[in-house]
Design an enzyme around this catalytic site. Structure first.
Site, PDB file in Angstrom:
ATOM      1  N   LYS A  82      57.805  54.324   7.315  1.00 51.55           N
ATOM      2  CA  LYS A  82      57.634  54.698   5.913  1.00 51.55           C
ATOM      3  C   LYS A  82      57.914  53.468   5.054  1.00 51.55           C
ATOM      4  CE  LYS A  82      56.723  58.500   3.511  1.00 51.55           C
ATOM      5  NZ  LYS A  82      55.514  59.306   3.813  1.00 51.55           N
ATOM      6  N   THR A 141      56.930  60.162   9.358  1.00 48.84           N
ATOM      7  CA  THR A 141      57.401  59.201   8.350  1.00 48.84           C
ATOM      8  C   THR A 141      58.040  59.931   7.173  1.00 48.84           C
ATOM      9  OG1 THR A 141      55.286  59.066   7.169  1.00 48.84           O
ATOM     10  CG2 THR A 141      55.613  57.574   9.036  1.00 48.84           C
ATOM     11  N   ARG A 153      58.979  13.353 -13.378  1.00 51.47           N
ATOM     12  CA  ARG A 153      58.130  14.536 -13.518  1.00 51.47           C
ATOM     13  C   ARG A 153      58.991  15.781 -13.610  1.00 51.47           C
ATOM     14  NH1 ARG A 153      55.748  16.360  -7.560  1.00 51.47           N
ATOM     15  NH2 ARG A 153      57.750  16.389  -6.456  1.00 51.47           N
ATOM     16  N   GLN A 200      59.868  18.602  -0.505  1.00 51.11           N
ATOM     17  CA  GLN A 200      60.363  18.747   0.863  1.00 51.11           C
ATOM     18  C   GLN A 200      61.831  18.332   0.957  1.00 51.11           C
ATOM     19  OE1 GLN A 200      57.424  17.528   0.008  1.00 51.11           O
ATOM     20  NE2 GLN A 200      55.835  17.933   1.559  1.00 51.11           N
ATOM     21  N   HIS A 256      53.165  23.176 -10.732  1.00 52.73           N
ATOM     22  CA  HIS A 256      52.824  21.908 -11.372  1.00 52.73           C
ATOM     23  C   HIS A 256      52.831  22.023 -12.898  1.00 52.73           C
ATOM     24  CE1 HIS A 256      51.712  20.497  -7.425  1.00 52.73           C
ATOM     25  NE2 HIS A 256      50.831  21.466  -7.286  1.00 52.73           N
TER      26      HIS A 256
END
Length: 283
Positions: free
Chosen positions: A9, A54, A166, A209, A237
Protein backbone atom coordinates in the site's frame (compact mmCIF):
# COMPACT_ATOMS: atom_id res chain seq x y z
CA UNK A 1 10.03 -17.48 -14.88
CA UNK A 2 8.73 -15.11 -12.24
CA UNK A 3 11.40 -12.71 -11.08
CA UNK A 4 11.67 -10.58 -7.93
CA UNK A 5 8.38 -9.04 -6.91
CA UNK A 6 6.64 -7.29 -4.08
CA UNK A 7 3.37 -5.50 -3.40
CA UNK A 8 1.91 -3.15 -0.84
CA UNK A 9 0.00 0.00 0.00
CA UNK A 10 1.53 3.28 -1.14
CA UNK A 11 1.17 6.71 0.41
CA UNK A 12 -1.23 6.17 3.27
CA UNK A 13 -1.77 9.66 4.66
CA UNK A 14 -1.68 9.72 8.44
CA UNK A 15 -2.18 12.68 10.76
CA UNK A 16 -2.03 11.85 14.46
CA UNK A 17 -3.02 14.37 17.13
CA UNK A 18 -1.62 13.62 20.57
CA UNK A 19 -3.89 15.30 23.09
CA UNK A 20 -2.01 15.97 26.32
CA UNK A 21 -4.30 18.29 28.22
CA UNK A 22 -4.46 21.70 26.59
CA UNK A 23 -1.16 21.16 24.73
CA UNK A 24 -1.47 19.01 21.62
CA UNK A 25 1.17 17.28 19.52
CA UNK A 26 0.89 16.81 15.76
CA UNK A 27 2.50 14.15 13.56
CA UNK A 28 2.02 14.15 9.75
CA UNK A 29 3.22 11.06 7.85
CA UNK A 30 2.97 9.60 4.37
CA UNK A 31 3.42 5.82 4.86
CA UNK A 32 4.20 3.27 2.13
CA UNK A 33 4.46 -0.48 2.71
CA UNK A 34 5.93 -3.16 0.44
CA UNK A 35 5.91 -6.90 1.24
CA UNK A 36 7.78 -9.71 -0.51
CA UNK A 37 7.93 -13.46 0.02
CA UNK A 38 6.13 -16.59 -1.12
CA UNK A 39 3.74 -14.99 -3.61
CA UNK A 40 4.34 -17.18 -6.67
CA UNK A 41 0.86 -18.70 -6.69
CA UNK A 42 -0.79 -15.27 -6.70
CA UNK A 43 1.13 -14.29 -9.82
CA UNK A 44 0.96 -17.56 -11.76
CA UNK A 45 -2.50 -18.92 -10.95
CA UNK A 46 -4.36 -16.10 -9.21
CA UNK A 47 -4.35 -17.99 -5.90
CA UNK A 48 -4.71 -15.23 -3.29
CA UNK A 49 -4.48 -17.46 -0.22
CA UNK A 50 -1.12 -15.90 0.68
CA UNK A 51 -2.03 -12.31 -0.16
CA UNK A 52 -2.64 -9.90 2.70
CA UNK A 53 -4.91 -7.22 1.20
CA UNK A 54 -3.31 -3.83 0.80
CA UNK A 55 -6.43 -2.40 2.44
CA UNK A 56 -5.45 -4.35 5.56
CA UNK A 57 -2.03 -2.70 5.47
CA UNK A 58 -3.68 0.72 5.37
CA UNK A 59 -5.93 -0.21 8.30
CA UNK A 60 -2.92 -1.44 10.27
CA UNK A 61 -1.26 1.95 9.90
CA UNK A 62 -4.25 3.72 11.40
CA UNK A 63 -4.84 1.13 14.14
CA UNK A 64 -1.19 1.21 15.20
CA UNK A 65 -1.29 5.01 15.27
CA UNK A 66 -4.06 4.76 17.86
CA UNK A 67 -2.77 1.75 19.82
CA UNK A 68 0.92 2.70 19.96
CA UNK A 69 0.98 6.42 19.28
CA UNK A 70 3.24 7.98 16.68
CA UNK A 71 6.62 9.52 17.45
CA UNK A 72 9.76 9.28 15.37
CA UNK A 73 9.21 7.89 11.84
CA UNK A 74 11.97 5.29 12.30
CA UNK A 75 10.25 3.89 15.39
CA UNK A 76 6.85 3.69 13.68
CA UNK A 77 8.32 2.13 10.53
CA UNK A 78 10.14 -0.53 12.55
CA UNK A 79 6.94 -1.33 14.45
CA UNK A 80 4.98 -1.85 11.23
CA UNK A 81 7.65 -3.78 9.34
CA UNK A 82 8.29 -6.18 12.23
CA UNK A 83 4.56 -6.75 12.62
CA UNK A 84 4.09 -7.90 9.01
CA UNK A 85 7.11 -10.22 9.06
CA UNK A 86 6.13 -11.67 12.44
CA UNK A 87 2.42 -12.24 11.74
CA UNK A 88 2.50 -13.31 8.08
CA UNK A 89 4.51 -16.53 7.57
CA UNK A 90 4.48 -16.12 3.78
CA UNK A 91 6.10 -12.67 4.07
CA UNK A 92 9.89 -12.85 4.11
CA UNK A 93 10.66 -9.13 3.98
CA UNK A 94 8.85 -5.89 4.68
CA UNK A 95 9.89 -2.40 3.66
CA UNK A 96 8.20 0.61 5.21
CA UNK A 97 8.93 4.07 3.84
CA UNK A 98 7.76 7.23 5.58
CA UNK A 99 7.80 10.86 4.55
CA UNK A 100 7.50 13.06 7.63
CA UNK A 101 6.13 16.59 7.24
CA UNK A 102 7.14 19.02 9.97
CA UNK A 103 4.83 21.50 11.65
CA UNK A 104 6.02 24.42 13.77
CA UNK A 105 4.09 25.09 16.94
CA UNK A 106 2.27 28.43 17.12
CA UNK A 107 0.41 27.78 20.36
CA UNK A 108 -0.90 24.95 22.54
CA UNK A 109 -3.00 23.60 19.67
CA UNK A 110 -2.00 25.74 16.67
CA UNK A 111 0.59 24.81 14.04
CA UNK A 112 2.11 26.06 10.78
CA UNK A 113 3.42 23.59 8.22
CA UNK A 114 7.13 23.87 7.51
CA UNK A 115 8.00 23.67 3.82
CA UNK A 116 11.79 23.82 3.56
CA UNK A 117 12.40 20.05 3.36
CA UNK A 118 10.85 16.62 4.02
CA UNK A 119 12.25 14.05 6.41
CA UNK A 120 12.40 10.50 5.05
CA UNK A 121 12.76 7.01 6.49
CA UNK A 122 13.04 3.58 4.86
CA UNK A 123 13.08 0.49 7.10
CA UNK A 124 13.76 -2.98 5.65
CA UNK A 125 13.04 -5.96 7.92
CA UNK A 126 13.50 -9.69 7.32
CA UNK A 127 13.59 -12.53 9.82
CA UNK A 128 17.38 -12.26 9.87
CA UNK A 129 18.11 -8.55 9.54
CA UNK A 130 16.98 -4.98 10.08
CA UNK A 131 18.17 -1.92 8.16
CA UNK A 132 17.23 1.68 8.87
CA UNK A 133 17.88 4.45 6.35
CA UNK A 134 16.99 8.04 7.25
CA UNK A 135 17.26 11.19 5.20
CA UNK A 136 15.94 14.44 3.82
CA UNK A 137 14.69 15.56 0.44
CA UNK A 138 14.28 19.02 -1.06
CA UNK A 139 16.72 20.81 1.27
CA UNK A 140 17.54 23.94 -0.78
CA UNK A 141 20.91 25.55 -0.01
CA UNK A 142 22.78 28.44 -1.63
CA UNK A 143 26.19 30.09 -1.25
CA UNK A 144 26.41 33.45 -3.01
CA UNK A 145 30.22 33.22 -3.25
CA UNK A 146 33.16 31.02 -2.17
CA UNK A 147 32.58 28.78 -5.18
CA UNK A 148 34.78 28.36 -8.26
CA UNK A 149 34.73 26.10 -11.30
CA UNK A 150 37.69 25.92 -13.66
CA UNK A 151 40.34 23.53 -14.95
CA UNK A 152 37.69 21.28 -16.50
CA UNK A 153 37.94 19.34 -19.76
CA UNK A 154 37.30 21.45 -22.87
CA UNK A 155 36.55 20.15 -26.37
CA UNK A 156 35.07 21.49 -29.57
CA UNK A 157 31.61 21.75 -28.02
CA UNK A 158 32.61 23.53 -24.81
CA UNK A 159 31.25 27.06 -24.39
CA UNK A 160 31.25 27.28 -20.58
CA UNK A 161 33.72 29.85 -19.30
CA UNK A 162 35.89 29.12 -16.25
CA UNK A 163 34.96 31.13 -13.18
CA UNK A 164 36.58 31.94 -9.86
CA UNK A 165 33.40 33.34 -8.30
CA UNK A 166 29.93 31.91 -8.77
CA UNK A 167 26.69 31.17 -6.97
CA UNK A 168 26.50 27.56 -5.77
CA UNK A 169 22.94 26.35 -5.20
CA UNK A 170 21.40 22.92 -4.85
CA UNK A 171 18.38 21.00 -3.52
CA UNK A 172 19.83 18.24 -1.38
CA UNK A 173 18.43 14.72 -1.41
CA UNK A 174 20.38 12.77 1.21
CA UNK A 175 20.02 9.33 2.79
CA UNK A 176 22.10 7.81 5.55
CA UNK A 177 22.24 4.18 6.66
CA UNK A 178 22.39 3.50 10.38
CA UNK A 179 24.71 0.94 11.90
CA UNK A 180 22.04 -0.34 14.28
CA UNK A 181 18.31 -0.10 14.81
CA UNK A 182 18.21 1.36 18.33
CA UNK A 183 19.24 5.00 18.59
CA UNK A 184 17.88 8.41 19.49
CA UNK A 185 16.27 8.98 16.10
CA UNK A 186 15.38 12.62 16.70
CA UNK A 187 18.88 13.58 17.84
CA UNK A 188 20.45 11.56 15.03
CA UNK A 189 18.32 13.25 12.39
CA UNK A 190 18.93 16.75 13.69
CA UNK A 191 22.64 16.06 14.03
CA UNK A 192 22.96 14.71 10.50
CA UNK A 193 20.96 17.62 9.10
CA UNK A 194 23.15 20.12 10.94
CA UNK A 195 26.27 18.37 9.63
CA UNK A 196 25.06 18.58 6.04
CA UNK A 197 24.20 22.27 6.31
CA UNK A 198 27.34 23.25 8.21
CA UNK A 199 29.56 21.46 5.71
CA UNK A 200 27.87 23.21 2.80
CA UNK A 201 28.25 26.59 4.50
CA UNK A 202 31.84 26.01 5.60
CA UNK A 203 33.33 24.50 2.44
CA UNK A 204 35.11 26.69 -0.09
CA UNK A 205 34.00 24.88 -3.21
CA UNK A 206 35.98 24.18 -6.38
CA UNK A 207 33.26 21.82 -7.61
CA UNK A 208 29.91 20.50 -6.43
CA UNK A 209 31.55 17.06 -6.26
CA UNK A 210 33.99 18.38 -3.66
CA UNK A 211 31.13 19.90 -1.68
CA UNK A 212 29.19 16.62 -1.80
CA UNK A 213 32.16 14.74 -0.38
CA UNK A 214 32.68 17.31 2.37
CA UNK A 215 29.03 17.03 3.39
CA UNK A 216 29.16 13.23 3.59
CA UNK A 217 32.42 13.26 5.53
CA UNK A 218 31.02 15.74 8.04
CA UNK A 219 28.00 13.54 8.72
CA UNK A 220 30.22 10.51 9.44
CA UNK A 221 32.54 12.58 11.64
CA UNK A 222 29.69 13.99 13.71
CA UNK A 223 27.41 10.94 13.88
CA UNK A 224 29.09 7.64 14.87
CA UNK A 225 25.79 5.75 14.54
CA UNK A 226 25.78 6.33 10.76
CA UNK A 227 27.61 3.93 8.43
CA UNK A 228 27.11 5.50 5.01
CA UNK A 229 25.74 8.66 3.41
CA UNK A 230 24.39 8.92 -0.14
CA UNK A 231 23.67 12.28 -1.74
CA UNK A 232 22.10 13.62 -4.89
CA UNK A 233 22.86 17.28 -5.57
CA UNK A 234 21.37 19.02 -8.60
CA UNK A 235 23.36 22.08 -9.61
CA UNK A 236 20.85 24.91 -9.67
CA UNK A 237 22.62 27.18 -12.13
CA UNK A 238 22.50 30.96 -11.83
CA UNK A 239 23.48 32.95 -14.92
CA UNK A 240 24.74 36.52 -14.78
CA UNK A 241 22.43 38.83 -16.74
CA UNK A 242 24.04 41.00 -19.43
CA UNK A 243 22.86 44.51 -18.58
CA UNK A 244 25.26 46.29 -20.96
CA UNK A 245 22.49 47.01 -23.53
CA UNK A 246 20.97 49.24 -20.88
CA UNK A 247 24.26 50.95 -20.02
CA UNK A 248 24.44 49.16 -16.67
CA UNK A 249 27.26 47.25 -15.02
CA UNK A 250 26.47 43.91 -13.35
CA UNK A 251 29.29 42.99 -10.96
CA UNK A 252 27.77 39.71 -9.80
CA UNK A 253 24.48 41.11 -8.54
CA UNK A 254 21.65 40.25 -10.98
CA UNK A 255 21.16 36.64 -12.10
CA UNK A 256 18.75 34.40 -13.97
CA UNK A 257 17.86 31.34 -11.87
CA UNK A 258 18.04 28.45 -14.35
CA UNK A 259 15.37 25.76 -14.34
CA UNK A 260 16.65 23.05 -16.69
CA UNK A 261 18.76 21.42 -17.87
CA UNK A 262 20.90 21.16 -14.74
CA UNK A 263 23.98 19.32 -13.64
CA UNK A 264 23.29 16.35 -11.39
CA UNK A 265 25.97 15.18 -8.96
CA UNK A 266 25.54 11.89 -7.07
CA UNK A 267 27.87 10.11 -4.70
CA UNK A 268 28.34 8.32 -1.41
CA UNK A 269 30.70 8.45 1.54
CA UNK A 270 31.20 5.23 3.50
CA UNK A 271 32.82 4.65 6.89
CA UNK A 272 35.93 2.46 6.53
CA UNK A 273 34.66 -0.13 9.00
CA UNK A 274 30.98 0.11 8.02
CA UNK A 275 29.02 -3.14 8.17
CA UNK A 276 27.56 -4.16 4.79
CA UNK A 277 24.04 -3.17 3.86
CA UNK A 278 21.47 -5.93 4.33
CA UNK A 279 19.01 -4.56 1.74
CA UNK A 280 19.31 -2.59 -1.48
CA UNK A 281 18.83 1.15 -1.09
CA UNK A 282 19.43 4.38 -2.89
CA UNK A 283 17.74 7.74 -2.96
Amino acid sequence: MLGPNRYGKAETRLVRVHRDGDSHGLVDFNVSIALSGDLTAAHLTGDNSGVLPTDTMKNTVYAFAKEHGVGEPETFALLLARHFVRTQPQVHAAEVSIESFAWDRLGPHSFRKRGDHVRTTVVAVTRESVQVVSGVTGLVLLNSTDSEFHGFVEDGYTTLKPTTDRILATAVDARWRHIGDDTDWAASHEGALDALVNAFVGTYSYSLQQTLHAMGVRVLEDRPEIAEVRLTLPNRHHYLVDLSPFGLDNPGEVFIAGDRPYGLIEGSVVRDDAPPATAEWWL
